[in-house]
Scaffold this active site. Structure first.
Site, short mmCIF file in Angstrom:
data_model
loop_
_atom_site.label_atom_id
_atom_site.label_comp_id
_atom_site.label_asym_id
_atom_site.label_seq_id
_atom_site.Cartn_x
_atom_site.Cartn_y
_atom_site.Cartn_z
N LYS A 157 0.86 -1.20 0.00
CA LYS A 157 0.00 0.00 0.00
C LYS A 157 0.89 1.24 0.00
O LYS A 157 1.22 1.79 1.05
CB LYS A 157 -0.93 -0.03 1.22
CG LYS A 157 -2.08 -1.03 1.05
CD LYS A 157 -2.99 -1.08 2.25
CE LYS A 157 -4.01 0.01 2.31
NZ LYS A 157 -5.12 -0.17 1.37
N1 PMP Z 1 -6.62 -3.91 -3.15
C1 PMP Z 1 -6.34 -2.62 -2.91
C2 PMP Z 1 -5.75 -1.80 -3.99
C3 PMP Z 1 -6.61 -2.08 -1.64
O1 PMP Z 1 -6.33 -0.80 -1.39
C4 PMP Z 1 -7.20 -2.88 -0.64
C5 PMP Z 1 -7.54 -2.29 0.70
N2 PMP Z 1 -6.52 -2.41 1.63
C6 PMP Z 1 -7.46 -4.23 -0.93
C7 PMP Z 1 -7.15 -4.71 -2.20
C8 PMP Z 1 -7.98 -5.17 0.11
O2 PMP Z 1 -6.95 -5.51 1.02
P1 PMP Z 1 -7.26 -5.88 2.53
O3 PMP Z 1 -8.18 -7.04 2.48
O4 PMP Z 1 -5.94 -6.23 3.11
O5 PMP Z 1 -7.88 -4.69 3.14
#
Ligand code: PMP
Length: 316
Positions: A157
């Site tokens: 991220k």
């Molecule tokens: N893809 C992206 C681009 C995201 O920003 C997120 C949110 N964090 C997710 C997928 C989902 O990830 P997670 O389940 O770890 O929140």
């Protein structure tokens, strides 16, 4: 959205109004930051705030920071501890979202990733739904492409990469859709704007592999485990074409914010009978029980925030 009362900032918890940075800050100018998104779920039954898989979230955050050549100086355990302390101070008795942000703090001109000072801040806000229509979302396939591992890695991220997300989300919403699916540079479906993506075809759960430029999602990982262990489903990680999405049996998105969001229409085409699919409904329910500590087998995913660890902290 209401602002928090407190933030962890420069090594301690301070009033939110004191957590300020200068306009020259490197991360603000160049997007050189890595962030996380963690949820806390209030359990009425247990009068407890359960933080969902914080260790895993902080491990991913530190990996994102590593990609950015950042030296954080805290372990996942220490960051979990700080988060509990922060949530305790806020005293929430409702669902919350925790945002840790690791950023280059130097007030200088010059784009680079070396010889810079890393800082970390954490704040939290009350939180409810992210995708407004989470039981029957209408999504489009975005005309924007996903960032590539060789431009800005999507597996972490990284703040600057979320300009890509912002382009995707705003175009979709302004065109009347709830969300968007994004193609990677190879033309395969990568994920949603800020969610991972799943498709059901002939009883098999299919999701793009990490190598298709997706975030290493923690909800994705949890849902795969629930599908395999609780529903005995075959789960395949493989590339997905745009047009097989149109003719699939079920579709859904996963994410900390989006949880399990059912997709029932793509680009004005109805998916199956146009209602949330049965496997999607089951996984939604399992996930929602898991995050609130209702599934014994998955209690290791729930970090108690208020009662167990929290009270101890208060007495320190
Ligand atoms: N893809 C992206 C681009 C995201 O920003 C997120 C949110 N964090 C997710 C997928 C989902 O990830 P997670 O389940 O770890 O929140």
């Amino acid at each position: 959205m209401a602002v928090p009362n407190y933030a962890f900032f420069r090594g301690k918890i301070v009033p939110y109004s004191d957590a300020k940075i200068g306009v020259m800050t490197h991360a603000l100018n160049y997007g050189t930051a890595a962030f996380g998104g963690v949820r806390g779920y209030w359990s009425e039954a247990e009068e407890e705030l359960f933080i969902f898989r914080p260790q895993d979230h902080y491990k991913r955050l530190l990996n994102s920071a590593k990609l950015m050549n950042m030296d954080v100086g805290y372990s996942p355990d220490e960051l979990v501890h700080i988060t509990i302390e922060l949530l305790q101070k806020e005293g929430y008795r409702q669902d919350v979202y925790v945002r840790p942000l690791i950023y280059f703090a130097d007030e200088i001109i010059g784009v680079k990733l070396h010889d810079l000072k890393t800082e970390i801040t954490i704040f939290s806000v009350p939180f409810d739904k992210y995708v407004s229509n989470d039981t029957g979302a209408h999504v489009t396939v975005s005309s924007w492409r996903r960032v590539d591992d060789n431009s800005i890695p999507a597996r972490g991220k990284i703040a600057g990469a979320y300009v890509n997300t912002a382009f995707i989300k705003s175009d979709a919403v302004r065109s009347g859709f709830d969300e968007a699916l994004v193609l990677n540079q190879d033309g395969h479906i990568s994920e949603g704007s800020a969610e991972n993506f799943f498709m059901v075809r002939d009883g098999v759960l299919i999701t793009p592999p990490i190598t298709d430029n997706i975030l290493e999602g923690i909800t994705r990982r949890s849902v795969i485990e629930l599908a395999r262990n609780e529903l005995n489903l075959e789960v395949r990680e493989r590339s997905i074409d745009r047009t097989e999405v149109y003719i699939s049996d079920e579709l859904f998105l996963t994410g900390t914010a989006a949880q399990v969001t059912a997709i029932t229409r793509v680009d004005h085409r109805q998916i199956a009978d146009g209602k949330m699919g049965p496997l999607t409904a089951k996984l939604r329910e399992l996930y929602s029980d898991a995050v609130r500590g209702k599934l014994k087998k998955y209690r290791h995913w729930n970090q108690a925030g208020l009662r167990e660890n929290g009270r101890e902290l208060v007495n320190v």
